[in-house]
Design a protein around this motif. Structure first.
Motif, mmCIF file in Angstrom:
data_model
loop_
_atom_site.group_PDB
_atom_site.id
_atom_site.type_symbol
_atom_site.label_atom_id
_atom_site.label_comp_id
_atom_site.label_asym_id
_atom_site.label_seq_id
_atom_site.Cartn_x
_atom_site.Cartn_y
_atom_site.Cartn_z
ATOM 1 N N THR A 96 1.004 1.975 -11.011
ATOM 2 C CA THR A 96 0.944 2.966 -9.925
ATOM 3 C C THR A 96 0.239 4.144 -10.299
ATOM 4 O OG1 THR A 96 2.782 4.393 -10.752
ATOM 5 C CG2 THR A 96 3.684 2.597 -9.190
ATOM 6 N N ARG A 97 -0.200 5.130 -9.540
ATOM 7 C CA ARG A 97 -0.891 6.317 -9.973
ATOM 8 C C ARG A 97 -0.327 6.867 -11.300
ATOM 9 N NH1 ARG A 97 1.434 11.187 -9.138
ATOM 10 N NH2 ARG A 97 3.374 11.233 -8.089
ATOM 11 N N ALA A 275 6.265 6.334 7.423
ATOM 12 C CA ALA A 275 5.369 5.126 7.933
ATOM 13 C C ALA A 275 4.163 4.879 7.473
ATOM 14 C CB ALA A 275 5.400 5.426 9.381
ATOM 15 N N LEU A 276 3.616 5.993 6.881
ATOM 16 C CA LEU A 276 2.143 6.096 6.362
ATOM 17 C C LEU A 276 1.876 5.952 4.997
ATOM 18 C CD1 LEU A 276 0.420 8.552 9.020
ATOM 19 C CD2 LEU A 276 0.392 5.830 9.058
ATOM 20 N N SER A 277 2.853 6.465 4.098
ATOM 21 C CA SER A 277 2.741 6.614 2.679
ATOM 22 C C SER A 277 2.871 5.501 1.942
ATOM 23 C CB SER A 277 3.643 7.675 2.118
ATOM 24 O OG SER A 277 3.518 7.688 0.612
ATOM 25 N N TYR A 278 1.856 5.346 1.203
ATOM 26 C CA TYR A 278 2.188 3.989 0.268
ATOM 27 C C TYR A 278 2.460 4.250 -1.211
ATOM 28 C CZ TYR A 278 -0.776 1.504 3.465
ATOM 29 O OH TYR A 278 -1.138 0.859 4.636
ATOM 30 N N ALA A 279 3.364 5.468 -1.238
ATOM 31 C CA ALA A 279 3.813 5.948 -2.732
ATOM 32 C C ALA A 279 4.851 4.838 -3.209
ATOM 33 C CB ALA A 279 4.793 7.207 -2.358
ATOM 34 N N GLY A 280 5.745 4.084 -2.335
ATOM 35 C CA GLY A 280 6.429 3.116 -2.878
ATOM 36 C C GLY A 280 5.876 1.667 -3.027
ATOM 37 N N PRO A 341 -1.258 11.259 -1.163
ATOM 38 C CA PRO A 341 -1.351 11.589 -2.447
ATOM 39 C C PRO A 341 -0.838 10.763 -3.537
ATOM 40 C CG PRO A 341 -0.357 13.154 -1.106
ATOM 41 C CD PRO A 341 -0.479 12.194 -0.291
ATOM 42 N N ALA A 342 -0.393 9.623 -3.102
ATOM 43 C CA ALA A 342 -0.056 8.383 -3.818
ATOM 44 C C ALA A 342 -1.195 7.504 -4.209
ATOM 45 C CB ALA A 342 1.111 7.669 -3.399
ATOM 46 N N LEU A 343 -2.087 7.576 -3.238
ATOM 47 C CA LEU A 343 -3.393 6.755 -3.721
ATOM 48 C C LEU A 343 -4.686 7.499 -4.354
ATOM 49 C CD1 LEU A 343 -3.496 4.544 -0.278
ATOM 50 C CD2 LEU A 343 -2.333 4.006 -2.614
ATOM 51 N N ARG A 344 -4.539 8.729 -4.105
ATOM 52 C CA ARG A 344 -5.900 9.533 -4.391
ATOM 53 C C ARG A 344 -6.110 9.157 -5.947
ATOM 54 N NH1 ARG A 344 -4.194 14.994 -2.389
ATOM 55 N NH2 ARG A 344 -4.213 13.993 -0.398
#
Length: 433
Positions: A96-97, A275-280, A341-344
């Motif tokens: 992960t980040r 729906a959009l976040s890839y944090a998980g 923010p999880a991908l930045r």
């Protein structure tokens, strides 16, 4: 030591294994894999065949079931089930980040993640099989990307399989990422048209929301920057059985009146972020197009490049006229790494992976043509995520593969059908249907 606990009707045992990061260098760095064994209560001591479950993705951990949910109850009638967190996901040495900077800079991170494709996952499975089954072959159940892994398994290690069950996951054996997305955008348009036919009031709602976003480009409460293309990517919901309804409910209360004018409601912001976040599941975005890399051609952000060939998806043109706003589906774009923010922090690593030219083939057409493993695949008619025509071409190329083509379910048929989809696949590989 494995840890065992109970849920209603199920006994669960957690396993942790050490495997090489690069299986061609067994003496080099190792990573940890986590897998959860499930067996029906009362069957703990029985000598049952194993079923290995490979989750969709890429980059998604195995399901965390509570008891005999979804398809698990049907599987436990016949099998001891292994729910594997594929490398880098869930409790398997996460990538992960937060963790990837331990590898070094973007170049080192990209080189590390190049070891996280289906070929490495299948070699992980073979290492686990030797330790768990005593060398006996097992049945693999592959959902979506898990079916891509199962197809690779049939290509490189069919001796490890007693049967292969694939649901919504028969890949093209030779399509480049560009081909995949040229087939995908028309499917997206069909799904959007069907949604608007069901909920015609959403045509104006979507246009109104998009116009608001174009003017304000708000940052959600979560820190996610909701641009118009990001809003369009909510169309990924349309690939599931209830997705059209979920999108409708999301749109209907998106804007509220405030003292300073229209604004995105907190409820909409929360639902849109979910729906959009890839944090998980950050690897879903970072590795997505690598699953189509099979030769010296870079994937080079194929979904983003190919989108330009379909002008109907240009939101600015739609808003300038009276055309309905088009939503998109399972596509990953460079701008998502700026919005989320999880991908930045992973943008440079993702760019390097998109530019790689040393991908190796994932499927062996000659070996698949000579296949002797019983294989059954559920192919969902007009699946948003996996092209039906590509899947059927592959079905014809795999000796003995039996298909069940259905429009009763969408891509999530395995999960929402209880045990019906799994039961059908088992009947097909056993010659009972």
């Amino acid at each position: 030591m494995p840890v065992t606990f109970r849920q209603p009707g199920v006994v669960l045992t957690d396993h942790r294994f050490s495997v090489p990061l690069d299986h061609d260098r067994p003496g080099g760095e190792h990573i940890e894999l986590f897998a959860r064994e499930a067996v029906a209560a009362g069957n703990e001591g029985r000598d049952l065949p194993w079923l290995l479950y490979l989750q969709g993705g890429p980059g998604c951990a195995a399901n965390r079931f509570a008891g005999k949910e979804a398809w698990l109850g049907r599987a436990l009638e016949d099998y001891r089930v292994l729910l594997l967190d594929q490398r880098g996901t869930g409790s398997s040495t996460p990538a992960t980040r937060q963790t990837l900077p331990l590898r070094g800079g973007p170049r080192e991170q990209a080189d590390y993640l190049a070891h996280f494709r289906a070929d490495a996952i299948v070699r992980d499975c073979e290492a686990l099989r030797a330790r768990l089954t005593g060398g006996a072959p097992w049945t693999v159940l592959g959902q979506s990307f898990g079916g891509f892994c199962a197809t690779h398994y049939l290509s490189v290690a069919p001796e490890g399989l007693s049967a292969a069950l694939i649901t919504g996951g028969l890949p093209s054996l030779d399509a480049h990422a560009d081909d995949v997305y040229r087939a995908a955008y028309p499917r997206m348009a069909r799904k959007v048209a069907a949604h608007y036919a069901r909920y015609p009031e959403d045509i104006e709602r979507a246009r109104r929301i998009a116009a608001h976003l174009a003017e304000h480009e708000p940052v959600l409460n979560s820190g996610y920057r909701l641009t118009v293309p990001a809003f369009q990517s909510l169309g990924i919901l349309l690939g599931t059985g209830d997705g059209s309804h979920r999108l409708h409910y999301l749109l209907e209360d998106a804007l509220v009146r405030t003292p300073s004018g229209p604004a995105l409601s907190d409820a909409f912001q929360e639902a849109a972020h979910a729906a959009l976040s890839y944090a998980g599941r950050p690897l879903y975005a970072v590795l997505h197009e690598t699953i189509y890399g099979q030769d010296a051609r870079p994937t080079a952000w194929a979904a983003d490049r190919v989108r330009a060939e379909f002008p109907a998806f240009d939101a600015a043109k739609a808003l300038a006229g009276d055309a309905p706003l088009q939503f998109t589906g399972e596509t990953v774009h460079p701008w998502q790494f700026d919005c989320d923010p999880a991908l930045r922090p992973l943008r440079e690593s993702a760019d390097l992976l998109a530019a790689r030219t040393d991908w190796t083939p994932l499927y062996d057409a000659a070996r698949l043509a000579a296949n002797e493993v019983p294989v059954a695949a559920a192919v969902y008619h007009d699946d948003l995520y996996v092209d039906t025509a590509h899947s059927l071409d592959t079905a014809r190329a795999v000796k003995g593969l039996r298909t069940w083509v259905t429009d009763e379910y969408e891509h999530d048929g395995l999960r929402v059908s209880g045990g019906r989809v799994l039961d059908r696949l088992l009947a097909l590989v056993r010659g009972e249907a």
